[in-house]
Design an enzyme around this catalytic site. Structure first.
Site, short mmCIF file in Angstrom:
data_model
loop_
_atom_site.label_atom_id
_atom_site.label_comp_id
_atom_site.label_asym_id
_atom_site.label_seq_id
_atom_site.Cartn_x
_atom_site.Cartn_y
_atom_site.Cartn_z
N HIS A 179 0.85 -1.20 0.00
CA HIS A 179 0.00 0.00 0.00
C HIS A 179 0.88 1.24 0.00
CE1 HIS A 179 -3.02 2.92 0.98
NE2 HIS A 179 -2.65 3.08 2.23
N HIS A 219 0.74 4.67 1.08
CA HIS A 219 -0.16 5.27 2.06
C HIS A 219 -0.34 6.77 1.83
CE1 HIS A 219 -1.90 5.45 6.26
NE2 HIS A 219 -1.76 6.72 5.93
N HIS A 277 3.86 0.41 2.82
CA HIS A 277 3.99 -0.73 3.72
C HIS A 277 3.20 -1.91 3.18
CE1 HIS A 277 -0.08 -0.04 5.48
NE2 HIS A 277 0.21 1.24 5.36
N HIS A 287 0.39 -4.50 3.04
CA HIS A 287 -1.00 -4.44 3.52
C HIS A 287 -1.59 -5.85 3.47
CE1 HIS A 287 -4.42 -2.30 5.01
NE2 HIS A 287 -3.93 -1.12 4.68
N HIS A 312 -7.18 4.55 19.27
CA HIS A 312 -7.10 3.83 18.00
C HIS A 312 -6.97 4.84 16.85
CE1 HIS A 312 -8.23 0.05 19.94
NE2 HIS A 312 -9.16 0.73 20.58
N HIS A 319 -7.59 5.17 9.70
CA HIS A 319 -7.11 5.60 8.38
C HIS A 319 -8.16 5.28 7.33
CE1 HIS A 319 -4.82 6.17 4.78
NE2 HIS A 319 -4.57 4.90 4.56
N HIS A 370 -8.60 5.10 3.28
CA HIS A 370 -7.89 5.07 2.01
C HIS A 370 -8.62 5.94 0.97
CE1 HIS A 370 -5.27 1.32 2.67
NE2 HIS A 370 -5.84 1.58 3.83
N HIS A 395 -9.81 1.62 8.52
CA HIS A 395 -9.40 0.67 9.55
C HIS A 395 -8.53 1.31 10.61
CE1 HIS A 395 -5.25 0.32 7.92
NE2 HIS A 395 -5.84 0.54 6.76
N CYS A 396 -8.48 0.64 11.75
CA CYS A 396 -7.50 0.99 12.77
C CYS A 396 -6.12 0.69 12.23
CB CYS A 396 -7.77 0.18 14.04
SG CYS A 396 -6.57 0.52 15.35
N HIS A 397 -5.17 1.63 12.39
CA HIS A 397 -3.82 1.41 11.86
C HIS A 397 -2.88 0.77 12.86
CE1 HIS A 397 -0.90 1.64 8.71
NE2 HIS A 397 -1.73 2.33 7.95
N ILE A 398 -3.39 0.38 14.02
CA ILE A 398 -2.63 -0.54 14.86
C ILE A 398 -2.76 -1.90 14.17
CG2 ILE A 398 -2.51 -1.67 17.11
CD1 ILE A 398 -3.50 1.01 18.32
N HIS A 401 -4.54 -4.80 15.67
CA HIS A 401 -6.00 -4.62 15.77
C HIS A 401 -6.67 -4.86 14.41
CE1 HIS A 401 -5.52 -1.74 19.49
NE2 HIS A 401 -4.95 -2.92 19.67
N PHE A 420 -10.51 -5.10 12.94
CA PHE A 420 -10.94 -3.73 13.25
C PHE A 420 -10.95 -2.89 11.97
CE2 PHE A 420 -10.48 -0.66 17.14
CZ PHE A 420 -11.84 -0.36 17.04
#
Length: 499
Positions: A64, A66, A109, A111, A395, A398, A400, A452-455, A458, A463
């Protein structure tokens, strides 16, 4: 730096950024991967070559880019099983996309699952020859990019589902774990009297970092690729996947100064030089700093960030004054996260392929309950009420394909419809603060876009949701290359041990 045309070869290799050796997923031999760079208006042709051999960290991959809108190239966005099937080992895939109207600081990164935690992550900068902030700084180059990363001594798939903190914080790929305080630290060099545009990039899988440089103020000028009015701060809390450009005026005594990036949990503090790097003025000795951290008196507060150029907020200036308002109710059952009752499980057929194959409605799109169909040219408001039912806050969420207006920030009860910052990752705050972070955007970009949560741990726990935007126009506006269509049959033919 590499780009805008580049080969990115993904392999497994031993690496020891904090003195402890482990296998990692590397890009062109290094983690973090090389800086990818180009100019506004460039066509990026980034060929990802999968030479992975270690099934523990997955042999397949997907990348991805980002923060990029990918208008007309939804197929190149990267999230596995949303926008494509993963690239198979021994194969390559060309991400070919235009960047007509974006500049600033981005990153890239994996994905796919939690693969980026194992090393497949790196910075990405798009320069603007007509940068409106150009008069504020003298230096902006490869050496003024600062990456922050959480680093684990155990591969993500072998460690706990939700790690209790990283072993080390890497600043520009180097750092120390408490177990070895002799490891080399990154050194960032400046010349007294010059002004530097530093581009701070969080490559984090989990923690947020409080970033500061002893003895220096930081003037923020860019937030997640959006130019901001200059804001002077002395510390920046940066959440996973966020970026800030700040100007540092090297106007202090020639010396060494600690650069600090304290995670919000895990191995916190600075004993033995953990969570640290060195700012070294030309002429200073090659020794560790002896500077002391002072209490932050002007920490970054998101509500103080405003666009450099006035930007209208979608909808009308009242709560719910939009074409479609969506509330995201979070939950957790001990192993999985839920949004409005659904935990995201990747579908076997990517959402984009489902749409191209004729699926049109939320009822028809998989995974059931996780796909939200949005009308075209509409104002959308999404609220994320913080809740104790979803542990691990704050949390960072993000979206896209867009930047969005943050009309209500974490730590604030005020709704700002006049001049809020636009960004692409926002902290959704904490239940203790009574947060109900609220964002707005326009549906001007047909395609399925992950939210989505970018942790990353998670996200792996479900998530996430998909915003399927202007579904009827997706096929006409996003023609796919044959190589994209070949990804799924190739992936589906892999033995499980080759995935």
């Amino acid at each position: 730096a590499v780009g805008p045309v580049a080969d990115n070869t993904i392999t497994d290799a031993a690496t020891s950024p904090d003195g402890f050796s482990r296998q990692a997923v590397v890009v062109n031999g290094v983690t973090p991967g090389p800086l990818v760079a180009g100019n506004i208006g460039d066509r990026f042709q980034l060929n990802v070559i999968d030479n992975l051999t270690n099934h523990t960290m997955l042999k397949t991959t997907s990348v991805h880019w980002h923060g990029f809108f990918q208008q007309g190239t939804n197929w190149a966005d990267g999230p596995a099983f949303i926008n494509q099937c993963p690239i198979s080992p021994g194969h390559s895939f060309l991400y070919d996309f235009q960047v007509p109207n974006q500049a600033g600081t981005f990153w890239y990164h994996s994905h796919l699952s939690t693969q980026y935690c194992d090393g497949l992550r790196g910075p990405f900068v798009v320069y603007d020859p007509n940068d409106p902030h150009a008069s504020r700084y003298d230096v902006d180059n490869d050496d003024t990019v600062i990456t922050l990363a959480d680093w684990y001594h155990t591969a993500a798939k072998l460690g706990p589902r939700f790690p209790a903190g990283a072993d080390a914080t890497l600043i520009n790929g180097k750092g120390r774990a408490p177990s070895d305080t002799s490891a080399e630290l990154s050194v960032i060099k400046v010349t007294k009297g010059k002004r530097y545009r530093f581009r701070l990039v969080s490559l984090s899988c989990d923690p947020n970092f409080t970033f500061s440089i002893d003895g220096h103020n930081l003037t923020i000028i860019e937030v997640d690729s959006s130019n901001s009015q200059p804001l002077s701060v002395d510390s920046i809390q940066i959440f996973a996947a966020q970026r800030y450009s700040f100007v540092l005026n090297a106007n202090q005594a020639v010396d060494n100064y600690w650069i600090r990036a304290n995670p919000n949990f895990g191995n916190v503090g600075f004993n033995g030089g953990i969570n640290s790097a060195i700012l070294r003025y030309d002429g200073a000795p090659a020794v560790e700093p002896t500077t002391n951290q002072t209490t932050s008196v002007k920490p970054l507060n998101e509500v103080n960030l405003h666009p450099l150029v006035s930007t209208p907020v979608p909808g009308s200036p009242s709560s719910g004054g939009v074409d479609k308002a969506i509330n995201m109710a979070f939950n957790f059952n001990g192993s999985n996260f839920f949004i409005n009752g659904a935990s995201f499980v990747p579908p076997s057929v990517p959402v984009l392929l489902q749409i191209l194959s004729g699926a049109q409605t939320a009822q028809d799109l998989l995974p059931s309950g996780s796909v939200y169909v949005l009308p075209s040219n509409a104002s959308i408001e999404i609220s994320f009420p913080a809740t104790a039912a979803a542990p691990g806050a704050p949390h960072p969420f993000h979206l896209h394909g867009h930047t969005f207006a943050v009309v209500r920030s974490a730590g604030s009860t005020v709704y700002n419809y006049s001049n809020p910052i636009f960004r692409d990752v926002v902290s959704t705050g904490t239940p203790a603060a009574g947060d109900n972070v609220t964002i707005r955007f326009l549906t001007n970009n047909p395609g399925p876009w992950f939210l989505h949560c970018h942790i990353d741990f998670h996200l792996e726990g479900g998530f996430a949701v998909v915003q399927a935007e202007d579904v009827p126009d997706v096929k006409a506006t996003n023609p796919v290359p044959q190589a994209w269509s070949d990804l799924c049959p190739t992936y589906d033919a892999n033995a499980p041990s080759d995935q």
